[in-house]
Design an enzyme around this catalytic site. Structure first.
Site, PDB file in Angstrom:
ATOM      1  N   GLU A 203       0.819  -1.218   0.000  1.00  0.00           N
ATOM      2  CA  GLU A 203       0.000   0.000   0.000  1.00  0.00           C
ATOM      3  C   GLU A 203       0.848   1.263   0.000  1.00  0.00           C
ATOM      4  OE1 GLU A 203      -3.026  -0.155   3.029  1.00  0.00           O
ATOM      5  OE2 GLU A 203      -3.895  -1.977   2.213  1.00  0.00           O
ATOM      6  N   LYS A 335     -15.860  -1.652   4.066  1.00  0.00           N
ATOM      7  CA  LYS A 335     -15.237  -1.974   2.780  1.00  0.00           C
ATOM      8  C   LYS A 335     -16.318  -2.481   1.843  1.00  0.00           C
ATOM      9  CE  LYS A 335     -10.667  -3.553   4.420  1.00  0.00           C
ATOM     10  NZ  LYS A 335      -9.952  -4.745   4.939  1.00  0.00           N
TER      11      LYS A 335
HETATM   12  P1  PGA Z   1      -6.632  -6.095   2.752  1.00  0.00           P
HETATM   13  O1  PGA Z   1      -6.155  -5.295   4.020  1.00  0.00           O
HETATM   14  O2  PGA Z   1      -7.247  -5.151   1.796  1.00  0.00           O
HETATM   15  O3  PGA Z   1      -5.370  -6.733   2.250  1.00  0.00           O
HETATM   16  O4  PGA Z   1      -7.599  -7.141   3.231  1.00  0.00           O
HETATM   17  C1  PGA Z   1      -6.692  -4.074   4.422  1.00  0.00           C
HETATM   18  C2  PGA Z   1      -7.068  -4.107   5.887  1.00  0.00           C
HETATM   19  O5  PGA Z   1      -6.878  -5.133   6.577  1.00  0.00           O
HETATM   20  O6  PGA Z   1      -7.600  -3.119   6.393  1.00  0.00           O
HETATM   21 ZN    ZN Z   2      -7.815  -4.385   8.489  1.00  0.00          ZN
END
Ligand code: PGA
Ligand code: ZN
Length: 427
Positions: A203, A335
């Site tokens: 990231e 998400k």
């Molecule tokens: P991931 O991690 O998108 O790889 O699942 C992001 C998070 O855990 O917040």
């Molecule tokens: Zn997370």
């Protein structure tokens, strides 16, 4: 306004892996594009990504998901009113027919659902955030920005996944980015001076060349100071432990610290960190299967600290309500691709709000140039936004979109600021 055409295509994410893009065209020629992001440290209860398997692209191709959109989803959605998001999302859920979107794929569903949303905003000739706000006053979110990436995003070089900062002294989004830019650069300079600079993680956070998890925290504090800022005042620390990655059935293996801890011992270790460092937010402190641990941790520190549920809550309204009944966490990571549709994502956010929990709209570790989450966080007045680090254009595209939203003449009514953090100052 009716949907005229739906097209699905394979594009490529920030890790160079295939992902699903959907384009929805309205009768009036306006259109919307939705893109599925992809996680690396996923909760077991997330909407399932449909991947082809086999040898090609390590099994990650999405041809089956594209076929499902073209052959099953498009025929059902074409001719429907694009502004009826809830009924379109209900149709997507019904078409799939499984509880976790395993048949047509959560990736197919979220790309379609987001494309419909964008198309509706385009038809209304409004920026997406404003279309979602529906005339209500909303604020730019407080950002959580990664400085060191670890866990599954850095080959498990360190156990903890995200070492982030929150500009708790910032009075605008622009101000928060300015402070973060200085901290990010300072952290890189410290790593370079020590001979520990080794590129960046998934990231965009600096690669965590540390010998203990706590060394990352010490370095983060040093970076804030080197930037001329006061730790805990101008800039504070947020962590995503992502402990489901190294803990199951109440046992946690911290490889870097060479320790195997039970739930209580991990809780104690994290509480000690919160006493020693200016930490204001901790995500997934215990594993998704350690509900008792999450309740205990929240009971111990929830009055003074934000405790965020990601893998444990998976953007599910039902799971948020169940957690609230137990007192687990006080903030929900939102998400969209964990839920699989815009409507379900919004329902999880509303469930959090009803429980008095804070909310953070979040990107995934596999991202694209898509900036939809910035608009969701703003238009839904979520309060907080998590996108990854301050490097790589799939991250910067989102921060830059927030700058655009904040500086245009029709800007939202303000900036959320530190007041939105759960548990803060309630000692
Ligand atoms: P991931 O991690 O998108 O790889 O699942 C992001 C998070 O855990 O917040
Ligand atoms: Zn997370």
């Amino acid at each position: 306004m009716k949907i005229k055409q739906i097209q699905a295509r394979r594009i490529w994410d920030s890790r160079g892996r295939p992902t699903v893009e959907v384009e929805v065209v309205n009768d009036d020629g306006t259109l919307g594009i939705g893109i599925a992001p992809a996680g690396a440290s996923m909760g077991t209860r997330e909407a399932v990504e449909l991947r082809d398997g086999g040898a090609r692209f390590k099994g990650l191709d999405v041809q089956a998901a594209l076929r499902g959109i073209e052959r099953e989803i498009a025929p059902v959605l074409i001719g429907r009113d694009v502004t009826q998001q809830a009924s379109i999302d209900a149709a997507l859920i019904a078409l799939d027919g499984t509880p976790n979107k395993a048949r047509l794929g959560g990736n197919a569903a979220i790309a379609t659902s987001l494309a419909v949303l964008h198309a509706a905003a385009a038809h209304a000739r409004l920026p997406l955030w404003r279309y979602l706000a529906q005339g209500r006053p909303v604020q730019l979110p407080l950002p959580q920005i990664q400085i060191f990436g670890g866990g599954a995003h850095a080959g498990r070089r360190v156990d903890v996944q995200d070492f982030m900062v929150i500009a708790t002294g910032a009075t605008s989004f622009t101000d928060a980015l300015e402070m973060t830019a200085e901290v990010y650069r300072s952290a890189g300079e410290i790593m370079a001076a020590r001979g520990q600079l080794a590129g960046v993680a998934d990231e965009g956070g600096w690669w965590p060349s540390f010998s203990r998890n706590e060394e990352a925290l010490d370095t983060l504090v040093a970076a804030i100071e080197r930037a001329g800022l006061v730790p805990g005042e101008d800039v504070s620390i947020a962590l995503d432990i992502a402990s489901s990655e190294f803990g199951h059935a109440g046992r946690y293996k911290l490889a870097l610290d060479n320790a195997e801890l039970d739930s209580d011992a991990l809780c104690e270790k994290l509480v000690r960190w919160t006493e020693k460092y200016p930490i204001v937010s901790i995500e997934d402190p215990l594993a998704e299967d350690d509900e008792a641990g999450l309740v205990a941790f929240t009971r111990a520190v929830g009055h003074r600290l934000q405790v965020v549920g990601d893998d444990y809550l998976v953007t599910s309204a039902e799971r948020v309500r169940a957690a609230a009944a137990l007192g687990a966490c006080n903030c929900v990571l939102i998400k969209p691709n964990q839920a699989g549709t815009v409507t379900e994502t919004h329902a999880a956010l509303e469930a959090a709000r009803a429980a008095g929990y804070a909310t953070i709209v979040s990107a995934r570790s596999g991202e694209t140039e898509d900036v939809a989450i910035v608009h969701l966080a703003t238009g839904w007045n979520a309060g907080q936004l998590k996108v990854g680090s301050f490097a790589r254009s799939e991250r910067m595209a989102k921060w830059n979109e927030a700058v655009r939203i904040e500086t245009r003449p029709d800007a939202p009514s303000g900036f959320a600021g530190k007041a939105v953090l759960a548990g803060r100052g309630k000692e």
